[in-house]
Enzyme design. Structure first.
Site, PDB file in Angstrom:
ATOM      1  N   ASP A 183      60.321  23.535  30.561  1.00 53.23           N
ATOM      2  CA  ASP A 183      59.264  23.060  29.683  1.00 53.23           C
ATOM      3  C   ASP A 183      58.007  22.743  30.500  1.00 53.23           C
ATOM      4  O   ASP A 183      58.095  22.145  31.583  1.00 53.23           O
ATOM      5  CB  ASP A 183      59.761  21.801  28.960  1.00 53.23           C
ATOM      6  CG  ASP A 183      58.717  21.188  28.055  1.00 53.23           C
ATOM      7  OD1 ASP A 183      58.345  21.838  27.070  1.00 53.23           O
ATOM      8  OD2 ASP A 183      58.273  20.064  28.338  1.00 53.23           O
ATOM      9  N   GLU A 212      57.969  28.082  30.737  1.00 55.02           N
ATOM     10  CA  GLU A 212      56.937  27.939  29.709  1.00 55.02           C
ATOM     11  C   GLU A 212      55.642  27.798  30.506  1.00 55.02           C
ATOM     12  O   GLU A 212      55.383  26.738  31.089  1.00 55.02           O
ATOM     13  CB  GLU A 212      57.181  26.712  28.840  1.00 55.02           C
ATOM     14  CG  GLU A 212      56.144  26.561  27.740  1.00 55.02           C
ATOM     15  CD  GLU A 212      56.301  25.281  26.924  1.00 55.02           C
ATOM     16  OE1 GLU A 212      56.050  25.329  25.711  1.00 55.02           O
ATOM     17  OE2 GLU A 212      56.658  24.243  27.513  1.00 55.02           O
TER      18      GLU A 212
END
Length: 694
Positions: free
Chosen positions: A348, A385
């Site tokens: 993330d 990401e």
């Protein structure tokens, strides 16, 4: 039973609580603490039964060994040191602290002002000091026995070219499935149940990517609004499975789930959040890292150490540039691979992990170098990401091998093309062939791009064709949260409709988008539930919706669209030309054959004028790849976002005759074979694929 530390001059290299078979060794990092206390608790975690100063310090690691202390013991820490926020220090021994290396966590945080290191409401704000004991309100760690019968389990290590990813939420995937036993819904064992695994295998999935399953609490402000931290992007325990996903108390349930997925041929990828923690900004609670060593664990403002430096939008940023914090992240990753047998990670806000001491993103930075040289981690699946909210945080294409990256440019261009936006044939061509402008450098392969149409963050595929705007009212933020630019189109009615013409148009657009995904070079990722027509009622930010909004709706099991998705995945699997490792060039080989070519509807090659034609909605693509000594696999793909179009199929690589093998305009007969002669009609708003005859 009373415990005391052994006088043996004994120190294990591992941090955390390590059971040796005869006792337990405790070790915790803090560079600026003056004393560290181990706190032991009763079996129910409510009563503090011992408070023992850790007797040994070597470097910045505090440790001690207790003979006879067994797995199941509940514990936490208290750290003594300066409370000087302006110098970056926030030690407060009145606050019980969770071990960053805790392998199991029990209890739930009971939000109380005592969890904060300062006095809530004091005029001095976070410069004040709170003396209340937070232990009654805190979660605690549990000493673990790592033994588990992994007999028969082996890492799959499937090539990226063979990978089909399915992003799913443990609770959301299982809460309403009619075949999952009610007592297992919302748990790891529910995910490992036969109905879920059979669905994934039947669909053709090779890897499941789970939203965060490392321990995270519910945010105080969400609970006060009767909401919940559903997605889980607020990690506090990087080594412990989330307790709410356990049907009992044994963390071995996670291992059992992984073992079952492996037996079915499915890899397990974890979505991990090492860029920030659940402690928030300097005005957040003191739960673990802040109390252990705020100056080491977090990035602080270079202008004022009192304040957090935030590149994540959550209030804090983990200081990955600190060697011991970097070690914690690497130890965590190795633990999940070596002990829990997972197959990879999706990071993330990964740009934060690449930021140097000077805050800039560096693709050759310490974190990436550490991963690349690690014999364990360099061999698993690694997905970034590729952005955060800080300056220079958008880094799509900027990560080094062996990382793959979520490609939001793919999502946006595919959505826009099928929505009918003009001037998109060039953009779609780029996405169909692996997004070379972003990834064709530094000897990166075409599988660097993780292609997605939708993900947990944003509209589902069904909502992309059902809503013009977001509808996040249930989040309690007056619909201000979530993206506003979704490249969606409701096809004539906002939300569900009984209009059969609109429903048919939506079905065809979904087929077009799934077909595009499975016909594209790169690695396809499907959002769990998209194959079922799952909707979130237009909510594109369901992070707090642990209810029917966020859960997968399984009523689409009988929908023909599910069969289309199965067929599209099977079609991809059967055609090596769709699963190449390197970027295609179009340069003729010695025998004059080519691996890729682009065509206009009249059969002529695409030229500069055609690529720039804002009104062109139809594009032909030829692909070729040698197929294991059995001759080349060759296809012509035609994408048509306009009206019905006469298309002349090319004569290429000696092929003169073609048969239609996929047609999204044919409804339930999408995969029926039809020979073609001369120019053929490609239906408006459809994808057609042709194989050579013979």
């Amino acid at each position: 039973m009373s415990y005391s530390f052994s006088e043996l001059d004994f120190m294990k290299p591992e941090l955390g609580a390590e059971f040796t078979g005869e006792g337990t060794h405790f070790a915790v990092f803090s560079a600026h603490a003056e004393q560290m206390e181990l706190c032991l608790f009763s079996e129910d975690g409510k009563e503090e039964t011992a408070r023992l100063p850790l007797p040994k310090r070597e470097g910045d690691i505090w440790s001690g060994y207790i003979a006879g202390l067994k797995p199941g013991t509940i514990y936490g820490y208290r750290a003594h040191g300066p409370y000087e926020p302006k110098a970056g220090h926030r030690f407060n021994p009145n606050k019980l602290l969770l071990d960053p290396y805790a392998k199991q966590i029990v209890g739930e945080i009971q939000w109380d002002d005592a969890l904060y290191g300062y006095r809530i409401g004091d005029p001095a704000e976070d410069l004040s000091f709170d003396e209340r004991d937070s232990a009654p309100f805190m979660v605690k760690g549990v000493v673990q026995d790592p033994d588990f019968d992994w007999a028969g389990d082996a890492a799959i290590r499937r090539p990226w070219t063979e990978t089909i990813i399915y992003e799913a939420h443990v609770r959301g995937m299982t809460m309403t499935h009619p075949g999952v036993p009610e007592e297992l819904r919302g748990t790891f064992m529910g995910m490992a149940s036969d109905p879920i695994i059979e669905h994934l295998v039947d669909l053709g999935i090779s890897a499941i990517e789970l939203l965060p399953i490392q321990y995270f609490p519910d945010d105080r402000y969400l609970l006060e609004k009767n909401l919940r931290n559903y997605w889980g992007y607020q990690t506090l325990g990087f080594f412990a499975p989330q307790p709410r996903f356990l049907s009992g108390r044994a963390v071995t349930e996670f291992k059992a789930m992984v073992k079952r997925f492996h037996a079915a041929g499915i890899e397990v990828i974890m979505d991990v959040v090492y860029n920030h923690t659940a402690e928030g900004s300097e005005r957040g609670p003191t739960l673990s890292f802040r109390g252990l060593d705020n100056l080491s664990y977090y990035r602080l403002s270079p202008d004022d150490l009192r304040h957090s430096y935030d590149t994540t939008g959550t209030g804090n940023t983990v200081n990955i540039a600190h060697p011991m914090v970097l070690r914690m992240v690497l130890d965590s990753l190795r633990y999940w691979v070596g002990v829990m047998h997972v197959d990879g990670f999706r990071f993330d806000l990964a740009s934060t992990l690449g930021r140097t001491r000077h805050i800039e993103f560096d693709r050759d930075g310490t974190f990436f170098d550490a991963i690349r040289q690690d014999p364990i981690l360099s061999g698993v699946k690694l997905i970034a990401e590729p952005w955060d909210v800080g300056d220079g945080g958008y880094q799509v294409g900027g990560f080094p091998y062996p990382f793959r990256e979520w490609n939001d440019k793919y999502r946006d261009d595919v959505r826009r093309f099928w929505k009918g936006d003009g001037g998109l044939v060039s953009g779609l061509a780029t996405r169909l062939t692996g997004s070379a402008p972003q990834f064709n450098h530094s000897d990166r392969g075409v599988t660097s791009s993780i292609n997605l149409l939708s993900a947990h963050d944003g509209f589902t595929l069904m909502d992309t064709v059902s809503y013009d705007g977001k509808h996040n009212e249930a989040n309690g933020e007056d619909n201000r949260d979530g993206h506003s630019d979704n490249h969606s189109h409701n096809m004539g009615a906002e939300g569900p409709t009984d209009d059969q013409t609109i429903r048919a148009a939506r079905d065809r657009r979904r087929r077009n988008m799934i077909a595009t995904l499975m016909l594209s070079q790169g690695v396809p990722m499907l959002l769990g539930g998209d194959e079922l027509g799952n909707s979130q009622n237009g909510n594109n930010n369901a992070y707090c919706q642990d209810n029917e909004i966020g859960w997968t709706d399984w009523s689409g099991l009988d929908d023909p669209f599910l069969n289309f998705c199965k067929g599209a995945i099977a079609f991809r699997r059967s055609h090596p030309a769709l699963r190449q490792e390197r970027f295609l060039t179009g340069d003729p080989a010695e025998d004059g054959t080519v691996d890729i070519a682009w065509y206009k509807p009249d059969g002529a090659f695409m030229d500069d004028g055609a690529w720039k034609d804002a009104n062109l909605r139809t594009l032909g693509l030829f692909l070729s790849k040698p197929a294991n000594g059995e001759g080349p696999d060759q296809l012509v793909i035609v994408v048509n976002a306009g009206g019905d179009c006469q298309v002349k199929l090319p004569e290429v690589n000696g092929i003169k005759a073609w048969k239609r093998v996929l047609d999204t305009g044919a409804g339930e007969d999408a995969f029926a074979e039809h020979p073609t002669e001369g120019p053929t009609t490609v239906y408006g708003a459809s994808v057609a694929v042709f194989d050579p005859v013979g």
